[in-house]
Design an enzyme around this catalytic site. Structure first.
Site, PDB file in Angstrom:
ATOM      1  N   GLU A 106     -11.191  15.509   8.981  1.00 35.93           N
ATOM      2  CA  GLU A 106     -12.076  16.573   8.500  1.00 35.93           C
ATOM      3  C   GLU A 106     -12.377  16.453   7.008  1.00 35.93           C
ATOM      4  O   GLU A 106     -13.497  16.744   6.578  1.00 35.93           O
ATOM      5  CB  GLU A 106     -11.479  17.950   8.842  1.00 35.93           C
ATOM      6  CG  GLU A 106     -11.537  18.321  10.328  1.00 35.93           C
ATOM      7  CD  GLU A 106     -10.540  17.576  11.212  1.00 35.93           C
ATOM      8  OE1 GLU A 106      -9.621  16.918  10.661  1.00 35.93           O
ATOM      9  OE2 GLU A 106     -10.680  17.638  12.449  1.00 35.93           O
TER      10      GLU A 106
ATOM     11  N   HIS B 197      -7.241  27.626  18.748  1.00 39.08           N
ATOM     12  CA  HIS B 197      -8.663  27.580  19.115  1.00 39.08           C
ATOM     13  C   HIS B 197      -9.278  28.968  18.984  1.00 39.08           C
ATOM     14  O   HIS B 197     -10.286  29.255  19.622  1.00 39.08           O
ATOM     15  CB  HIS B 197      -8.845  27.056  20.546  1.00 39.08           C
ATOM     16  CG  HIS B 197      -8.438  25.625  20.712  1.00 39.08           C
ATOM     17  ND1 HIS B 197      -7.137  25.239  20.927  1.00 39.08           N
ATOM     18  CD2 HIS B 197      -9.160  24.484  20.650  1.00 39.08           C
ATOM     19  CE1 HIS B 197      -7.076  23.921  21.010  1.00 39.08           C
ATOM     20  NE2 HIS B 197      -8.286  23.435  20.851  1.00 39.08           N
TER      21      HIS B 197
END
Ligand SMILES: Cc1ncc(C[n+]2csc(CCOP(=O)(O)OP(=O)(O)O)c2C)c(N)n1
Length: 706
Positions: free
Chosen positions: A437, A507
């Site tokens: 990322e 999540h």
């Protein structure tokens, strides 16, 4: 090296004339003298920070002679004074940074000295985190490749040169950062035209190289990277450095791939003025280092070969001294930044995404569709309009193996937001990235600096954290720290949030307040398909970095569907949407809590409470005007968001309402949000943790009855 002959005129050493060799010496001496002057000024409290380039001069002058100022691109480390001098930065400009003058071309008094930046020479604004620059350099090299391959970019010839390269340097200590490895990975995967220089002075502050790097030799570790040209040299030897830099640059210019030069140098002046190396280096070690001093070695070479006399050396030293002293006097007299400029340059001074220029009419198509479709179509239309837009991230391409494209329908993102974009616009503009990322955002920053428009995706908000340093210390701050000389407008799209029944702690996260705390980044958080289209277009067309938060649970709901509002529909940032009229209580909300608040407001009607629901739509900037107007009308406020109550963005709003609108309040400001725990996996736990309509209703009732 060609044998050096005694004599002064025609003989060339490594293709350099005597005058050029004296120029090399002068640049090294000038670099050292500037360090010395800064140290003196720091000791007199006339400047506020000093970090030296001493001991690194030979390889840096070699790099400067090899690379092309204003043609190639530069991400220099803080020790790269000699390189920057060689590229054209003047002693005065360097000392202007030391005194923090408003005329400092690198930052206008916003950054410490030796954080180089100069638009004339393509020296991109540097920061203090060790290693962030490496990913951005890779992004810059990627921009070169993209410009060369995307002919639709109208003025691309003015934006790149066919054989330009990007230079980036770092210390051996910084090679321990994950970002360094992510950068090498990306550079080698895509065979990018980037030249890495590791200036290995054996220490990272007090930590010696064998504690940073297994085996103590970084070039040994990187030799197995495919396509990477690797060289290892004594960086205090000017000629060895010159040969290495030339070989490396030629390799990169020929587009054979990236190159890596490992130069062993010395650091005679401690890490910085805050450090005393005598605390951890033995006298014997320091003496041994001194024998390798690059200036001493190069001077010896010149004298032993009859290329310079003692008188000439003395004259050179005096001339440098004079130049540095004059520059220092000028710098000390230079204007300081005015206090009232402290808040300037956070955002683009030219393009205001909250202005009416971003308020354009919708041309609805007559068919309701989801937020997924609205975002996907906005991306498609914007990519058609602006060929500078590139999209990359994990799984965002349809396929990575192009042969499969005619056969399969394609992935296009784990939530399918980018589906079909690669098929339409090709894999130079839409491509997959490794799972890294920081790399996704850092490369985006590098591309945006080069005036591409990256619209990158972080697959889940829960995994944005490796990119945090690139977001907080780089993307958000680039414009501010460079005094508006560099900027990196880009968009980071991030699926966020919970209510997934089984998303679990990794999540389901929220956390917009964390980014609202990073000055310089704008944050959009739409709750409907139409708002998503309008705000995404504004995000793409504005000139600032934008974090675009897409709630996963809202992607495919029926209640927030809308008709695609057309190719030019935009919603200005900082304009809330009143989703429900009401007179008794105002609910301020955004994201997934909008629908929950609307349901709660409906329920509250049964108790005869009339509740207004204001969807902020953007968090930075947020619509204070609308908030104030409705608070003045309703006098009672509930703030409802999905994120934890503890330090959620509601805390900021509540404090401001209490501070500025106190006399308009008939009840305390109430906040509704998640409990202060991670979002647990079992749906019952998730329901207990995340705020529900019933929680908003309870807060409305309590506030109304207060
Ligand atoms: C990410 C990050 N961690 C820690 C620091 C503090 N710091 C500044 S310089 C430095 C040492 C860097 O060593 P190296 O990369 O070898 O470069 P050198 O200073 O030796 O030239 C450290 C730890 C920082 N600036 N950034």
């Amino acid at each position: 090296m060609k044998a050096v002959l005694n004599g002064r005129d025609a003989q060339l050493v490594e293709g350099l004339t005597r005058d050029q060799l004296l120029g090399v010496l002068r640049c090294m001496v000038l670099s050292r003298k500037l360090d010395d002057k800064e140290i003196q000024l720091k000791n007199q409290s006339q400047i506020f920070f000093q970090i030296s380039g001493a001991g690194h001069e030979a390889v840096l002058v070699a790099a400067g002679l090899t690379l092309r100022s204003g043609y190639d691109w530069f991400y220099p480390y803080y020790r790269d004074r000699a390189l920057c001098l060689q590229l054209g930065v003047t002693p005065l400009e360097m000392l202007l940074a030391g005194v923090g003058s408003k005329n400092d071309p690198a930052s206008g008094g916003r950054q410490m000295p030796s954080h180089w930046g100069h638009t004339t020479f393509n020296i991109v604004s540097g920061s203090s985190p060790t290693g962030t620059q490496v990913l951005q350099a890779v992004g810059s090299a990627e921009a070169t490749v993209i410009y060369s391959r995307v002919p639709q970019i109208p003025d691309r010839e003015s934006r790149f040169k066919d054989d330009e390269i990007t230079y980036v340097s770092l210390g051996e200590g910084a090679t321990s950062e994950g970002e360094f490895w992510e950068a090498l990975n990306a550079a080698c995967l895509r065979r990018l035209p980037v030249l890495f220089l590791v200036e290995d002075n054996g220490y990272a502050i007090s930590v010696p190289v064998e504690v940073q790097t297994p085996g103590g030799d970084i070039s040994r570790l990187v030799r197995s990277f495919p396509g990477l040209h690797v060289d290892s040299i004594d960086g205090t030897d000017f000629f060895a450095s010159l040969r290495a830099m030339r070989d490396a640059a030629a390799y990169v210019r020929a587009r054979k791939g990236p190159a890596f030069v490992h130069a062993r140098v010395i650091r005679p002046y401690s890490h910085s003025l805050s450090d005393d190396e005598k605390l951890y280096k033995t006298p014997a070690e320091r003496e041994a280092e001194a024998t390798r001093d690059p200036i001493r070695r190069f001077t010896e070479f010149l004298t032993q070969n009859g290329l310079v006399t003692d008188e000439e050396l003395a004259a050179l030293a005096a001339d440098v001294e004079r130049e540095v002293n004059e520059a220092a006097l000028q710098a000390l007299a230079a204007p300081k930044p005015a206090r009232n400029t402290a808040e300037m340059w956070l955002y683009s001074p030219d393009v205001d995404p909250s202005s009416s220029a971003f308020e354009t009419p919708a041309h609805p198509e007559g068919k309701l569709d989801t937020m997924v479709s609205a975002i996907n179509r906005t991306l498609k239309d914007e990519m058609a309009r602006d060929a500078r837009i590139v999209i990359f991230g994990e799984d965002v391409a349809d396929v990575s193996r192009k042969d499969a494209l005619p056969i399969v329908s394609g992935k296009g993102g784990v939530f399918k937001l980018t589906h079909g974009l690669q098929r339409l616009y090709g894999d130079d503009r839409v491509f997959n990235a490794p799972i890294a990322e920081a790399s996704i955002v850092g490369r985006g920053v590098g591309m945006a600096v080069r005036k591409l428009k990256p619209v990158v995706e972080i697959q889940f908000f829960d995994y944005i954290w490796p990119a945090m340093m690139q977001i907080r210390d780089e993307m958000s701050i680039m414009r501010y720290r460079s005094g508006n000389t560099w900027s990196c407008p880009m968009v980071i799209r991030v699926p966020i949030g919970g209510y997934l029944r089984g998303g679990g702690p990794y999540h389901s996260q929220s956390g917009e307040s964390i980014f609202a705390h990073c000055p310089g980044v704008r944050i959009a958080y739409p709750s409907t398909a139409i708002d998503a289209a309008g705000l995404l277009r504004t995000a793409i067309r504005c000139d600032d970095p934008v974090l675009f938060l897409e709630h996963k649970h809202l992607y495919r709901q029926t209640y927030n569907k809308g008709e695609y509002p057309g190719k030019d529909f935009m919603i200005p940032f900082g304009k809330a949407s009143l989703r429900r009229e009401g007179d008794h209580v105002l609910v301020i909300t955004w994201g997934a809590l909008v629908q929950r608040s609307l349901l709660a407001a409906q329920q509250a009607e049964k108790d005869h409470f009339s509740v207004a629901v204001l969807d902020l739509r953007t968090i930075v900037p947020y619509d204070w005007e609308a908030i104030a107007a409705h608070v003045k009308r309703t006098n009672r406020v509930v703030i409802a968001h999905e994120d934890q109550v503890m330090c959620g963005f509601g805390a900021e709003l509540a404090a401001r309402i209490a501070g500025e609108l106190f006399e308009h309040l008939d009840a305390p400001v109430k906040r509704v949000g998640a409990k202060n725990v991670p979002v647990a996996y079992h749906p019952d736990l998730e329901e207990a943790i995340l705020p529900q309509s019933s929680d908003v209703l309870k807060a409305i009732r309590e506030t109304a009855r207060y």
